[in-house]
Each structure stands twice: as C-alpha cells, then as structure tokens.
Design a protein around this motif. Structure first.
Motif, short mmCIF file in Angstrom:
data_model
loop_
_atom_site.label_atom_id
_atom_site.label_comp_id
_atom_site.label_asym_id
_atom_site.label_seq_id
_atom_site.Cartn_x
_atom_site.Cartn_y
_atom_site.Cartn_z
N LEU A 34 0.84 -1.21 0.00
CA LEU A 34 0.00 0.00 0.00
C LEU A 34 0.87 1.26 0.00
CD1 LEU A 34 -2.66 -1.30 2.53
CD2 LEU A 34 -3.15 -0.58 0.18
N ARG B 8 -6.77 0.38 5.37
CA ARG B 8 -6.79 -0.45 4.16
C ARG B 8 -6.33 -1.88 4.45
NH1 ARG B 8 -7.49 1.72 -1.03
NH2 ARG B 8 -8.06 3.91 -0.91
N LYS C 278 -9.28 -3.58 5.97
CA LYS C 278 -10.31 -3.84 4.95
C LYS C 278 -9.90 -5.00 4.03
CE LYS C 278 -13.78 -2.24 2.10
NZ LYS C 278 -13.65 -3.18 1.02
N GLU D 273 -5.68 -1.74 -5.94
CA GLU D 273 -6.97 -1.59 -6.62
C GLU D 273 -6.85 -1.77 -8.13
OE1 GLU D 273 -8.53 2.16 -5.14
OE2 GLU D 273 -9.34 1.10 -3.39
#
Ligand SMILES: Nc1ncnc2c1ncn2[C@@H]1O[C@H](COP(=O)(O)OP(=O)(O)O)[C@@H](O)[C@H]1O
Ligand SMILES: [Mg+2]
Length: 246
Positions: free
Chosen positions: A108, A119, A122, A158
């Motif tokens: 990340l 994140r 999640k 993503e």
C-alpha cells in the motif's frame, strides 16, 4: 474498449541454438469485466504469456494493449496499479520473514496510499481472513490462508486486471473451491477482469467466460464456456484435451 488485447505475440528465451520459442503468434482479446482462461498442457506457454504481460519475460515481439494503451519494453509503476498477478505457489511468493501486516502495508505504501492501517484491515476482511491474521507470518498460515494473503496483496493497489497463474493448483483439493469462490466473488464485487491460467478444465469451466487452448506455444482455438461444457471444440487438439479431462 477491451481490457487486454494481444496480437502477434512471440516470446522467446535464450539465443542461437539455445533459443526456446515459448509463445508464437498469440492473439486474443479480453473484454472489460470478462474472465478469460488459458488452458493447455504443462510447457505449452501459458505462464509465459502472463509473464510477458507483467514484464517478467523481456524477449517479446508483437503488441500488448492494456485498456487501449500499448505496452513498451518496461513497465512503469502505474502499470501495476492496473495489472496485478497471483502466482501458483503462495509458499514461494510470500517472504518468510514478513508478517501479513508488512506485506500488505508495504504494498500500500509503495502505491502511494496514506490510509494504510484502515486499508490493511479492509483487505483482510475482503479476502475472508480478518484481523486475527494481521500480525502472523507465512509459516503460521495454511496454504489457503497464504493464498488469501497473496490475493489481498494483489488487490491492494486496486487493480482492474488480475493475472492468475494456476492460483489453486498448489493447494489441497479441499481448499481449492474456497479460493475459487473467493476469486469469483471478488470479480463480481469489483468488476475485475481476469486472465486465468489453468491446466484444469473444470476450474476454467467454473471460472471463465471464454478460454484459449494452447499447444506447444500456439493458441489453437478460442472457445466459449458453453462449448467447453458441451465438449464441443472444433480443433482436434482441443477436443483431445476435453476428452482427456473426463
Ligand atoms: N526462463 C525460461 N528460460 C528458458 N525456457 C523457459 C523459461 N521459462 C519457460 N521456458 C520454456 O518455455 C516453454 C513454456 O513454458 P511455460 O510458459 O512455463 O508453460 P506452462 O505455463 O504452459 O506450463 C517451456 O518449454 C519452458 O521450458
Ligand atoms: Mg505455468
């Protein structure tokens, strides 16, 4: 516009008398949101196609377009925001001395996210692991749990296109279906596009909309999943592969 378009792709290793032409004149298109399979016997060039896309196989010619953008020799960091790969062997693809938190947090961070803690939490939920796995190390995880971490790492930037190289074939049969179901759910939830390699036609029949059959470096046929389920291939090699899978 398609998510991935491959045209006249040749990939080779070595040179002169040691040259291996692993992929020859491959051509296929994967639509946005589609799940496309690559099947064929071991050594037919399936992984080499994925490796060429991600820049791991440097000797190639032809064209590869991602979302309308032609790939060049090198992959910029922004490429990996769109395209991520999950490898066959989660034992080999995770660093043994990096905790799950480090693996996900560093990915990340590399991709420029600032809300890293939230994140990580999640991502662990998204792959069905949850918080209790956050500070574990690979050796404290089962094969299926490790592959979930590898999938979480691939999802971290993503991406829109996931390249899946036999993502369940190193796992116990009992956990293969769980991971395939997770991958199917993630695709549905996020509108992801998959390019999935497998030598297992039942996996591809379950996961893919269309598939290319590779033999000895060449794509001999592109089938849709209905033809696969009906065992109706037109090329003799694909038909042989279908019958051998029974
Ligand atoms: N790094 C490499 N160096 C030389 N030959 C390779 C390399 N990687 C793959 N090959 C060769 O390319 C061919 C296709 O391999 P691969 O794409 O791994 O097949 P598959 O994934 O379908 O089993 C094989 O003949 C293999 O030996
Ligand atoms: Mg392979």
């Amino acid at each position: 516009m398609s998510m991935l378009q491959i045209n006249g792709l040749n990939v080779w290793f070595g040179k002169n008398q040691n040259r291996v032409d692993a992929v020859r004149q491959a051509k296929f298109t994967v639509a946005k949101g589609e799940s496309f399979g690559l099947v064929g016997e071991s050594g037919s060039g399936k992984s080499t196609v994925l490796r060429a896309i991600t820049g791991l196989a440097p000797n190639w010619s032809g064209t590869m377009d991602i979302d309308g953008q032609s790939l060049t020799r090198t992959r910029p960091k922004s490429f990996f925001k769109t395209v991520q790969m999950v490898f066959q062997d989660p034992y080999a693809s995770l660093h043994p001395r990096h905790s799950v938190d480090q693996v996900l947090g560093e990915t990340l961070y590399l991709h420029g996210f600032s809300d890293i803690d939230a994140r990580v939490v999640k991502l662990l939920d998204d792959v069905g692991l949850g918080q209790k796995f956050r500070f574990r190390y690979p050796h404290q995880l089962s094969g299926g749990q490790r592959q979930r971490v590898a999938i979480a790492r691939a999802l971290a930037p993503e991406p829109r296109l996931l390249l899946l190289d036999e993502p369940t074939s190193a796992l116990d049969v009992s956990v293969q279906a769980e991971i395939l179901n997770l991958l199917a759910d993630l695709r549905a939830d996020r509108g992801l596009t998959y390019l999935m390699v497998s030598h297992d036609l039942s996996v591809v029949g379950h996961m893919c909309d269309r598939l290319a059959v590779m033999n000895n470096g060449e794509i001999v046929e592109i089938l849709d999943v209905d033809a696969l389920r009906a065992m109706k291939a037109s090329h003799p090699y694909s038909q042989h592969l279908l019958e051998a899978s029974l």
